[in-house]
Design a protein around this motif. Structure first.
Motif, PDB file in Angstrom:
ATOM      1  N   LEU A  16       9.131  -6.272 -12.099  1.00  9.80           N
ATOM      2  CA  LEU A  16       9.706  -7.307 -11.233  1.00  9.80           C
ATOM      3  C   LEU A  16      10.256  -6.760  -9.912  1.00  9.80           C
ATOM      4  N   PHE A  17       9.734  -5.599  -9.473  1.00  8.91           N
ATOM      5  CA  PHE A  17      10.067  -5.081  -8.137  1.00  8.91           C
ATOM      6  C   PHE A  17       8.882  -4.288  -7.606  1.00  8.91           C
ATOM      7  N   PRO A  18       8.756  -4.179  -6.266  1.00  5.28           N
ATOM      8  CA  PRO A  18       7.610  -3.472  -5.685  1.00  5.28           C
ATOM      9  C   PRO A  18       7.651  -1.973  -5.972  1.00  5.28           C
ATOM     10  N   LEU A  19       6.482  -1.412  -6.210  1.00  5.27           N
ATOM     11  CA  LEU A  19       6.382   0.008  -6.541  1.00  5.27           C
ATOM     12  C   LEU A  19       6.469   0.892  -5.300  1.00  5.27           C
ATOM     13  N   PHE A  20       5.731   0.573  -4.264  1.00 10.76           N
ATOM     14  CA  PHE A  20       5.696   1.376  -3.038  1.00 10.76           C
ATOM     15  C   PHE A  20       5.999   0.478  -1.835  1.00 10.76           C
ATOM     16  N   PRO A  21       7.264   0.108  -1.609  1.00  9.03           N
ATOM     17  CA  PRO A  21       7.592  -0.831  -0.534  1.00  9.03           C
ATOM     18  C   PRO A  21       7.690  -0.150   0.836  1.00  9.03           C
ATOM     19  N   GLY A  22       6.591   0.382   1.320  1.00  3.35           N
ATOM     20  CA  GLY A  22       6.597   1.085   2.594  1.00  3.35           C
ATOM     21  C   GLY A  22       6.634   0.144   3.779  1.00  3.35           C
ATOM     22  N   THR A  23       7.157   0.632   4.884  1.00  2.00           N
ATOM     23  CA  THR A  23       7.228  -0.168   6.107  1.00  2.00           C
ATOM     24  C   THR A  23       5.988   0.013   6.976  1.00  2.00           C
ATOM     25  N   ASN A  24       5.229   1.104   6.736  1.00  2.56           N
ATOM     26  CA  ASN A  24       3.974   1.352   7.440  1.00  2.56           C
ATOM     27  C   ASN A  24       3.138   2.290   6.562  1.00  2.56           C
ATOM     28  N   GLU A  25       1.937   2.665   7.019  1.00  3.03           N
ATOM     29  CA  GLU A  25       1.037   3.493   6.218  1.00  3.03           C
ATOM     30  C   GLU A  25       1.656   4.830   5.829  1.00  3.03           C
ATOM     31  N   LEU A  26       2.232   5.532   6.776  1.00  3.39           N
ATOM     32  CA  LEU A  26       2.816   6.844   6.503  1.00  3.39           C
ATOM     33  C   LEU A  26       4.005   6.732   5.549  1.00  3.39           C
ATOM     34  N   ASP A  27       4.851   5.733   5.754  1.00  3.36           N
ATOM     35  CA  ASP A  27       5.995   5.526   4.866  1.00  3.36           C
ATOM     36  C   ASP A  27       5.525   5.206   3.446  1.00  3.36           C
ATOM     37  N   GLN A  28       4.456   4.437   3.335  1.00  2.00           N
ATOM     38  CA  GLN A  28       3.934   4.101   2.017  1.00  2.00           C
ATOM     39  C   GLN A  28       3.366   5.338   1.316  1.00  2.00           C
ATOM     40  N   ILE A  29       2.665   6.184   2.053  1.00  2.00           N
ATOM     41  CA  ILE A  29       2.145   7.426   1.470  1.00  2.00           C
ATOM     42  C   ILE A  29       3.301   8.311   1.002  1.00  2.00           C
ATOM     43  N   GLU A  30       4.372   8.392   1.773  1.00  2.00           N
ATOM     44  CA  GLU A  30       5.539   9.175   1.362  1.00  2.00           C
ATOM     45  C   GLU A  30       6.156   8.615   0.082  1.00  2.00           C
ATOM     46  N   LYS A  31       6.192   7.300  -0.046  1.00  2.00           N
ATOM     47  CA  LYS A  31       6.738   6.680  -1.259  1.00  2.00           C
ATOM     48  C   LYS A  31       5.837   6.948  -2.466  1.00  2.00           C
ATOM     49  N   ILE A  32       4.529   6.932  -2.246  1.00  2.00           N
ATOM     50  CA  ILE A  32       3.583   7.262  -3.321  1.00  2.00           C
ATOM     51  C   ILE A  32       3.793   8.692  -3.782  1.00  2.00           C
ATOM     52  N   HIS A  33       3.902   9.623  -2.831  1.00  2.00           N
ATOM     53  CA  HIS A  33       4.097  11.033  -3.178  1.00  2.00           C
ATOM     54  C   HIS A  33       5.447  11.268  -3.852  1.00  2.00           C
ATOM     55  N   ALA A  34       6.458  10.510  -3.471  1.00  2.00           N
ATOM     56  CA  ALA A  34       7.778  10.666  -4.104  1.00  2.00           C
ATOM     57  C   ALA A  34       7.714  10.318  -5.592  1.00  2.00           C
ATOM     58  N   ILE A  35       6.868   9.384  -5.956  1.00  2.00           N
ATOM     59  CA  ILE A  35       6.771   8.964  -7.361  1.00  2.00           C
ATOM     60  C   ILE A  35       5.667   9.711  -8.103  1.00  2.00           C
ATOM     61  N   LEU A  36       4.473   9.805  -7.511  1.00  2.00           N
ATOM     62  CA  LEU A  36       3.340  10.428  -8.205  1.00  2.00           C
ATOM     63  C   LEU A  36       3.169  11.909  -7.902  1.00  2.00           C
ATOM     64  N   GLY A  37       3.833  12.381  -6.855  1.00  2.00           N
ATOM     65  CA  GLY A  37       3.636  13.760  -6.422  1.00  2.00           C
ATOM     66  C   GLY A  37       2.465  13.835  -5.450  1.00  2.00           C
ATOM     67  N   THR A  38       2.361  14.961  -4.781  1.00  2.00           N
ATOM     68  CA  THR A  38       1.268  15.165  -3.850  1.00  2.00           C
ATOM     69  C   THR A  38      -0.013  15.399  -4.643  1.00  2.00           C
TER      70      THR A  38
END
Length: 89
Positions: A16-38
């Motif tokens: 019931l909440f967004p997984l990768f709530p990025g504000t732009n492409e780069l921010d979203q990639i950073e959020k993905i890496h924070a959770i899944l790792g590089t």
């Protein structure tokens, strides 16, 4: 929608909440890496092969926290793999 998108939507339905709530492409990639790792070098190589417009994928190494910390009761629904496919997609 690809399997990545399906996994993200499943997570959002379960949690019931967004997984990768990025504000732009780069921010979203950073959020993905924070959770899944590089991604591994092999995975990044696959992304380079499949990308039509981006040829430089250079990210600092990060160990992700893991999705299980966000929803420990749910199955693994997100896999960082550009080659994983299903007959329906």
């Amino acid at each position: 929608m690809d399997l990545w998108g399906v996994g993200c939507v499943m997570f959002e339905i379960i949690s019931l909440f967004p997984l990768f709530p990025g504000t732009n492409e780069l921010d979203q990639i950073e959020k993905i890496h924070a959770i899944l790792g590089t991604p591994s070098k092999e995975t990044l190589s696959e992304f380079k092969i499949q990308s039509s417009h981006i040829k430089s994928f250079e990210f600092p190494h990060r160990n992700g926290t893991g999705i299980h910390r966000l929803i420990p009761h749910a199955p693994k629904v997100i896999v960082y793999s550009p080659t994983f496919c299903h007959v329906f997609f």
